[in-house]
Enzyme design. Structure first.
Site, PDB file in Angstrom:
ATOM      1  N   GLY A 126       0.626  -1.489   0.035  1.00  0.00           N
ATOM      2  CA  GLY A 126      -0.139   0.215  -0.081  1.00  0.00           C
ATOM      3  C   GLY A 126       0.906   1.206  -0.074  1.00  0.00           C
ATOM      4  O   GLY A 126       0.101   2.506  -0.157  1.00  0.00           O
ATOM      5  N   GLU A 153       4.148  -6.415   1.784  1.00  0.00           N
ATOM      6  CA  GLU A 153       3.774  -6.769   0.304  1.00  0.00           C
ATOM      7  C   GLU A 153       3.681  -5.540  -0.622  1.00  0.00           C
ATOM      8  O   GLU A 153       2.709  -5.419  -1.052  1.00  0.00           O
ATOM      9  CB  GLU A 153       2.260  -7.351   0.179  1.00  0.00           C
ATOM     10  CG  GLU A 153       1.939  -8.725   0.960  1.00  0.00           C
ATOM     11  CD  GLU A 153       0.637  -9.062   0.948  1.00  0.00           C
ATOM     12  OE1 GLU A 153      -0.256  -8.506   0.803  1.00  0.00           O
ATOM     13  OE2 GLU A 153       0.278 -10.412   1.563  1.00  0.00           O
ATOM     14  N   ARG A 204      -5.456   3.482 -15.598  1.00  0.00           N
ATOM     15  CA  ARG A 204      -5.515   4.289 -14.240  1.00  0.00           C
ATOM     16  C   ARG A 204      -6.173   5.217 -14.453  1.00  0.00           C
ATOM     17  O   ARG A 204      -7.119   5.852 -13.264  1.00  0.00           O
ATOM     18  CB  ARG A 204      -4.040   4.333 -13.745  1.00  0.00           C
ATOM     19  CG  ARG A 204      -3.220   2.967 -13.487  1.00  0.00           C
ATOM     20  CD  ARG A 204      -2.193   3.265 -12.502  1.00  0.00           C
ATOM     21  NE  ARG A 204      -2.486   3.528 -11.246  1.00  0.00           N
ATOM     22  CZ  ARG A 204      -2.553   4.409 -10.621  1.00  0.00           C
ATOM     23  NH1 ARG A 204      -2.206   5.694 -11.307  1.00  0.00           N
ATOM     24  NH2 ARG A 204      -3.011   4.699  -9.379  1.00  0.00           N
ATOM     25  N   TYR A 247      -9.573   5.231 -12.184  1.00  0.00           N
ATOM     26  CA  TYR A 247      -9.515   5.769 -11.020  1.00  0.00           C
ATOM     27  C   TYR A 247      -9.333   7.234 -11.100  1.00  0.00           C
ATOM     28  O   TYR A 247      -8.985   7.850  -9.904  1.00  0.00           O
ATOM     29  CB  TYR A 247      -8.249   5.013 -10.221  1.00  0.00           C
ATOM     30  CG  TYR A 247      -8.121   3.889 -10.299  1.00  0.00           C
ATOM     31  CD1 TYR A 247      -8.960   2.833  -9.500  1.00  0.00           C
ATOM     32  CD2 TYR A 247      -6.950   3.095 -10.931  1.00  0.00           C
ATOM     33  CE1 TYR A 247      -8.496   1.516  -9.599  1.00  0.00           C
ATOM     34  CE2 TYR A 247      -6.656   2.025 -10.982  1.00  0.00           C
ATOM     35  CZ  TYR A 247      -7.618   1.015 -10.350  1.00  0.00           C
ATOM     36  OH  TYR A 247      -7.408  -0.384 -10.407  1.00  0.00           O
ATOM     37  N   CYS A 252     -12.120   4.053 -28.652  1.00  0.00           N
ATOM     38  CA  CYS A 252     -13.460   4.568 -28.977  1.00  0.00           C
ATOM     39  C   CYS A 252     -14.145   4.861 -27.661  1.00  0.00           C
ATOM     40  O   CYS A 252     -15.172   4.015 -27.358  1.00  0.00           O
ATOM     41  CB  CYS A 252     -14.142   3.946 -29.953  1.00  0.00           C
ATOM     42  SG  CYS A 252     -13.464   4.170 -31.482  1.00  0.00           S
ATOM     43  N   GLU A 253     -13.737   5.589 -26.388  1.00  0.00           N
ATOM     44  CA  GLU A 253     -14.436   5.567 -25.333  1.00  0.00           C
ATOM     45  C   GLU A 253     -14.384   7.118 -25.006  1.00  0.00           C
ATOM     46  O   GLU A 253     -13.013   7.628 -25.000  1.00  0.00           O
ATOM     47  CB  GLU A 253     -13.819   4.744 -24.391  1.00  0.00           C
ATOM     48  CG  GLU A 253     -13.865   3.398 -24.444  1.00  0.00           C
ATOM     49  CD  GLU A 253     -15.181   2.777 -23.936  1.00  0.00           C
ATOM     50  OE1 GLU A 253     -15.948   3.391 -23.147  1.00  0.00           O
ATOM     51  OE2 GLU A 253     -15.435   1.488 -24.300  1.00  0.00           O
ATOM     52  N   TYR A 290       0.782  -1.358 -12.282  1.00  0.00           N
ATOM     53  CA  TYR A 290      -0.541  -1.340 -12.713  1.00  0.00           C
ATOM     54  C   TYR A 290      -0.585  -0.827 -14.116  1.00  0.00           C
ATOM     55  O   TYR A 290      -1.681   0.024 -14.319  1.00  0.00           O
ATOM     56  CB  TYR A 290      -1.582  -0.816 -11.656  1.00  0.00           C
ATOM     57  CG  TYR A 290      -1.386  -1.437 -10.317  1.00  0.00           C
ATOM     58  CD1 TYR A 290      -1.608  -2.671  -9.849  1.00  0.00           C
ATOM     59  CD2 TYR A 290      -0.701  -0.481  -9.261  1.00  0.00           C
ATOM     60  CE1 TYR A 290      -1.446  -3.363  -8.684  1.00  0.00           C
ATOM     61  CE2 TYR A 290      -0.455  -1.038  -7.960  1.00  0.00           C
ATOM     62  CZ  TYR A 290      -0.927  -2.305  -7.766  1.00  0.00           C
ATOM     63  OH  TYR A 290      -0.889  -2.844  -6.704  1.00  0.00           O
TER      64      TYR A 290
END
Ligand code: LLP
Length: 415
Positions: A237, A273, A312, A316, A341-342, A370
């Protein structure tokens, strides 16, 4: 590791401008030295603890060469699937440093991990614990940790918070208190650990402190009930400053002062982690400006990388710095958009950037975590090449996907 020298963006000792002129764009590129530096920072943060395993979160960036660097530095792995274990072992990783997280581990996945004798399986629910107990009968005993949901807000984006009530992750502290008899009834799953992971892109020490204090109470409860808890997995994190004008780097000074003493009191081997902290700042996504279009008073800088390559921002509302590989005079305000196409295929909107023109290349910064690992073939777009830089040396660590490869799994069924 990335800075402009005489107007050219360098990665370590490599001119990205020169390099981008010699290979097809877009591509991902990573600086090995940044990874090594981050690994050292983390090792020193935990150095006062008697025993710590740094288990790199494979989901963050699972390129074999990246995993090989991690394994070479002695890092274990936090895996979430059979595929991630397969990758980590293929890169030379040590199964005895692997922890297996995830809410929906299947029997096949559990067996795959048990056969390879990994360090610990982190059970995320009581039904999963019972399944592990049943399956483990075929393997003698298997070490398990119970993932606790400490119900602490991590102060991060809601889509990447995992340790509050109502998240699908882990087991609530009350549930554990109420199910001691069930934990005692386990025969082949040996409860030797507890685990937590409260979220990602956390920049403050406090949420860690608060959740570990709660975990300590669970640890004491389990020990008082006769369980021998030898491992505590404290999750990942640690965040990075994506927007340097706004974000401070992760507060390790306060972490060392307030969190490490709590961990010292655990009297257990610590597993940590991290993912993003190790690789995010090592990586960039380099794209070329195809067109600059002015419409309804807005300037659109249209690049050849899209949300399928780096999701990302669309997913987000993440912020990624965008820098030109070769600086021109002046600045402009633009929407930097991709070809997909978005309407959400936008890397930045209304952003003040250094002036760019058609044909110029830009680097989308802090894309090592990511980025590639969440990429897809959406809109029929092949997955990108990846490169690794060490000093002035650069080498491919994955080639671009070929069109043929995108249809191989279907071609034989074409009637
Ligand atoms: N451990 C567990 C159990 C995890 O679920 C994760 C990340 C990590 C460790 C590593 O977390 P890190 O140190 O990287 O924060 N795709 C999102 C982030 C999702 C994180 C998922 N779990 C993003 O791009 O921001």
């Amino acid at each position: 590791m990335f800075d402009h020298r005489n107007g050219q963006l360098y990665c370590d000792e490599l001119s990205l401008a020169e390099f981008a002129g010699s290979v097809p764009t877009p591509f991902y590129l990573y600086a090995k030295k940044t990874m090594l530096e981050r690994i050292r920072t983390l090792s020193s943060v935990f150095s006062s603890l008697p025993s710590t395993v740094i288990a790199y979160a494979v989901k963050t960036n699972n390129n074999l060469s990246i995993l090989k660097i991690a394994a070479g530095e002695g890092l274990g792995a936090d895996i979430i699937s059979r595929g991630e274990l397969f990758r980590y072992l293929a890169a030379g990783g040590d199964a005895r440093k692997v922890v297996f997280s995830g809410v929906a581990k299947t029997e096949a996945e559990l067996r795959y991990a048990m056969e390879r004798n990994i360090l610990m399986i982190n059970a995320e629910s009581l039904p999963e614990l019972l399944a592990i107990d049943r399956i483990a009968a075929d393997y003698g005993t298997v070490n398990v940790a119970l993932r606790i949901n400490p119900d602490v807000a991590a102060g991060t984006h809601k889509k990447i918070t995992t340790g509050t009530k109502g998240n699908k992750f882990g087991v609530g502290i009350e549930t554990i208190r109420e199910n001691i008899a069930l934990l005692r009834s386990l025969k082949h799953a040996k409860l030797t650990g507890i685990a937590m992971h409260i979220g990602s892109q956390i920049l403050k020490a406090k949420p860690y402190h608060d959740s570990y204090v709660r975990a300590k109470a669970v640890l004491e409860l389990l020990r008082s009930e006769g369980f021998t808890i030898t491992h505590v997995d404290i999750g990942g994190g640690f965040g990075i400053p994506y927007n340097e004008a706004k974000d401070e780097p992760f507060d390790f000074t306060s972490y060392k002062k307030t969190v490490i003493p709590v961990l010292e009191g655990f009297d257990a081997t610590m597993i940590v982690e991290p993912g993003r902290f190790i690789v995010a700042e090592s990586g960039v996504l380099v794209a070329r400006v195809e067109y600059v279009k002015v419409e309804a008073g807005r300037t659109f800088v249209i690049v050849n990388a899209g949300m399928n390559d780096l999701v990302r921002v669309a997913m987000y509302d993440a912020y990624h710095e965008i820098l030109p590989l070769v600086k021109r005079a002046g600045t402009m305000t633009a929407d930097i958009v991709g070809p997909v196409c978005e309407s959400s295929d936008v890397f930045a909107s209304g952003r003040r950037i250094s002036t760019v023109k058609e044909g110029d290349c830009v680097a989308i910064m802090n894309a090592g975590a990511y980025g590639y690992s969440m990429s897809s073939n959406y809109n029929g777009r092949p997955r990108l090449a990846e490169y690794l830089v060490d000093g002035s040396h650069v080498r491919p660590i994955r080639r671009e996907e070929r069109l043929e490869e995108m249809i191989t799994h279907e071609k034989e069924y074409l009637q």
